[in-house]
Write an enzyme that holds these catalytic residues in place. Sequence first.
Site, PDB file in Angstrom:
ATOM      1  N   ASP A 201      68.140  73.983  12.812  1.00  0.00           N
ATOM      2  CA  ASP A 201      68.489  74.140  14.228  1.00  0.00           C
ATOM      3  C   ASP A 201      67.803  75.371  14.781  1.00  0.00           C
ATOM      4  OD1 ASP A 201      69.834  73.148  16.453  1.00  0.00           O
ATOM      5  OD2 ASP A 201      71.740  73.002  15.390  1.00  0.00           O
TER       6      ASP A 201
ATOM      7  N   HIS B 118      63.052  75.873  22.554  1.00  0.00           N
ATOM      8  CA  HIS B 118      64.474  75.964  22.199  1.00  0.00           C
ATOM      9  C   HIS B 118      64.758  75.431  20.807  1.00  0.00           C
ATOM     10  CE1 HIS B 118      66.054  77.179  26.190  1.00  0.00           C
ATOM     11  NE2 HIS B 118      64.917  76.641  26.605  1.00  0.00           N
TER      12      HIS B 118
END
Length: 456
Positions: free
Chosen positions: A363, A154
């Site tokens: 991110d 993730h």
Amino acid sequence: MSRLVVVSNRVAVPGESRAGGLAVGLLAALKERGGMWFGWSGKTVREDSGRIHEQRDGDIQYVTMDLNKRDLDAYYNGFSNRTLWPLLHFRLDLVDYDRATREGYRRVNAMFADKLAPLLRDDDTVWIHDYHLIPLGSLLRERGVGCRIGFFLHVPMPSADLLQAMPDHLRLFSSLYAYDLIGFQTQRDADRFHSYVRLFGGGRVLADGMLEAPGGRQFRAAAFPIGIDTDLIARQAKAAANKPSVRDLRASLRDRQLAIGVDRLDYSKGLPERFLGFERYLERHADQRGSLTYLQIAPVSRGDVTEYRQLRGQLEQIAGHINGGHAEPDWTPLRYVNQNFTHATLTGFYRSAAVGLVTPLRDGMNLVAKEYVASQDPENPGVLVLSLLAGAADELKQALLVNPHDLDGVADAIATAATMPLQRRRERWQAMMDHLRRYDINHWRRTYLEALDSSR
């Protein structure tokens, strides 16, 4: 259809809040196929780790395991969050190279494997999630598990030379070769892993995302960008407009525009740079003075880690400096809040904001960017200012894309967002919303599981 077994560090057991998009998507997959969710219980016990708890809800079995403080400190607080987290977010300067936590991480992963392997069937499909559990697939294979096993990362995958900087890197990252399918958030992340396998991992890159390990085993690594429950969030945001806390926020603005940022208090989110970018906006765009209030919500995370305590102090100092230099008796330019709010309330705040500020230094995806877009009023949507270094920038191309280190660029993007004409705002928002509806959380888990099912 084979039984699905989901494995993650934490488990969304029945009765717990499931606001996160990932929990929603995984539960939908488990309800569709029936299966089991396995992970840490969230409990820290005094006795030995490894005690198992089981509960059932319909066709889903929840199996959780307790950890004692020693194991939790090594596996979670130590190697996962002080070594892997900074490494995977390109911050070599913050990596803790302690060998003891590295061994503790492997010991706890082995404990996961010992407890999980006897519960698995030959025709199961196992889906393991995130950096806490990188070697788990390999450890299950060592215990004779032959079913399909997939992994999804993730967070970002850094470049090969950064991975190589971690001592004993090959032992950890070559354990990924045991999976049938490795999923990443973006094609760039998948390409970086391909490069690592080729340059330092002893393997070969074949066609169509296929890789070959040194022993000849073939597996696939590809991009599966995670989505959100788009329509649910849109409905939630519309309903939240009448919540007292949302009404109070709007009333407190006194007809000023709102810019909002919502981030976990973490150095990867670029909050000091964002604060300084906002200060630069106040300096460069004096004509907009007093017309916009910036609300930054940053709940404290990992408050016992030195770097996070230092970050909190730094942000308080910068916020005080900005308000000291720019506030007026009836206007505080920057509101900095460390409080937690419910997910429904946050979507109401997003809908009230003319500008969404999502400017991480790095991110994997950043779902706040997607949730901000989904929360907007179609008749009067706000504008998203988004970091080029977030995975979401690959999809939300109609946002105002910025380099989070370029303070002048961030300042000018805030000014542009605050004054963008309605027609342009609607066009940009509609294009992003159409994308988010098509590529939602259900599309993500279905495409990943279909690819895993066909991986043999």
